[in-house]
Design a protein around this motif. Sequence first.
Motif, mmCIF file in Angstrom:
data_model
loop_
_atom_site.group_PDB
_atom_site.id
_atom_site.type_symbol
_atom_site.label_atom_id
_atom_site.label_comp_id
_atom_site.label_asym_id
_atom_site.label_seq_id
_atom_site.Cartn_x
_atom_site.Cartn_y
_atom_site.Cartn_z
ATOM 1 N N HIS A 67 60.745 39.155 63.617
ATOM 2 C CA HIS A 67 59.274 39.250 63.585
ATOM 3 C C HIS A 67 58.651 38.377 64.666
ATOM 4 O O HIS A 67 58.703 37.151 64.591
ATOM 5 C CB HIS A 67 58.748 38.850 62.212
ATOM 6 N N HIS A 69 55.212 38.205 67.735
ATOM 7 C CA HIS A 69 53.976 38.751 68.315
ATOM 8 C C HIS A 69 54.022 38.286 69.776
ATOM 9 O O HIS A 69 53.427 37.258 70.120
ATOM 10 C CB HIS A 69 52.733 38.167 67.642
ATOM 11 N N HIS A 207 52.491 42.152 56.803
ATOM 12 C CA HIS A 207 52.391 40.740 56.394
ATOM 13 C C HIS A 207 51.903 40.714 54.941
ATOM 14 O O HIS A 207 50.837 41.248 54.654
ATOM 15 C CB HIS A 207 51.352 39.995 57.234
ATOM 16 N N HIS A 269 56.825 37.305 55.494
ATOM 17 C CA HIS A 269 56.411 36.047 54.831
ATOM 18 C C HIS A 269 56.768 36.032 53.343
ATOM 19 O O HIS A 269 57.706 35.361 52.973
ATOM 20 C CB HIS A 269 54.931 35.711 55.060
ATOM 21 N N ASP A 320 57.732 34.590 64.137
ATOM 22 C CA ASP A 320 56.300 34.847 64.221
ATOM 23 C C ASP A 320 55.879 34.589 65.679
ATOM 24 O O ASP A 320 56.726 34.558 66.559
ATOM 25 C CB ASP A 320 55.530 33.960 63.223
HETATM 26 ZN ZN LIG Z 1 53.145 37.870 62.031
#
Ligand SMILES: [Zn+2]
Length: 380
Positions: A67, A69, A207, A269, A320
Amino acid sequence: MSAERVIYAADVVYNGVGLPLENAGVLVSSTNTIVAFGKLAALQIQFPEVKTQRLGQAILPRPVNAHTHLDLSQVPFKALPYPRWIPEHIISNQALRGLEGAKIGLEVLRQSGIGTFGDIVYSEEVMKFVLSESELAGVAYWEVLNPMPDQATDIMTQTIERIKGWRKLENNIKIGLSPHAPFTVSSLLLKQLSGFAKLEGLPMQIHVAEHPSELELFRTGTGTLAKSVQKSGFPAFETSWGRKPDPDLTPVKYLAELGVLEAKPTLIHMVNVTEEDVKIIAQYGCSVVSCPRSNFNLECGNIPWKLYAKYGVELALGTDSSASGETLNIREEANAALKYLEIDLKHVVRWAVKGGYRALGIKAPIIQRGDDFSSLIVWE
Ligand SMILES: [Zn+2]
């Protein structure tokens, strides 16, 4: 490469099958070919003439950053409680988000020695870049965020058109879909997106249950996250969700109620969950990606990983964005898991390898006798 056979030893050795072995080794031939995996003591008894060389903490197949970004790689790292982090840090630094960040992030990932990755993509130019430029295999999940039910049909039409266009460009990277979170996408749109993903066989990430205030929002409609989204101009919850908050409701139950879990999304998460939530997602066969550093920095809490283990839910590891997780390095994320979660390295190694591939829907590598030792990496 050694001129003789050697046993490379580490605290944890993993070939991609089952649970990693503790206090183990890999016997390697003079041509760097893997001859055997096993517990170190057993290998040393079986091959008494072969020298042992300790390589470090773990020997494993290339891990997965499940995961990311990447487009946030130019946004500086900042620790803030989650309900403040998006409006005060991400939205105010929107100009730093985009293609340049994605280029930097992809290069960092490539150099970090991972096998594959899952990235959340928020702009068309980043999607085209990742699809056409990534040498690494992975999944690029198109992110959709829209809480207005009267816009659901238009957004859905636009999403289908975009994804159909991009599917022709699929090569190393597969296209996926990511409704951002249960509270930022209207129930109408969530249903349509997950129905489309199921029909088209698109992998999904959402998420879910990130900060304690998300659970509070679904139960009471109040709290810091409720205030934050109201300030951002979101409609009333009843309007967006098609139902009222309820003391028995959780983000997971809400997704189950809408039929979203039938598309078997990977849930990101999942820190603030109930035991019932974990049972529900186990029944649907959903995977979970944990991002321990981001959870710590945004004051979300620690994932109750033992609860997931109890119900056989596969966990994966993700960094993340570097704006909340500090770096895109999965080894550093594994160290953070050891620091925050009171967990053994062997579990974290499994999350980083088998759990990661499962979360992305990509076949995990299994390293066997006869393979070159370079198909494994070392965490020193
Ligand atoms: Zn995220």
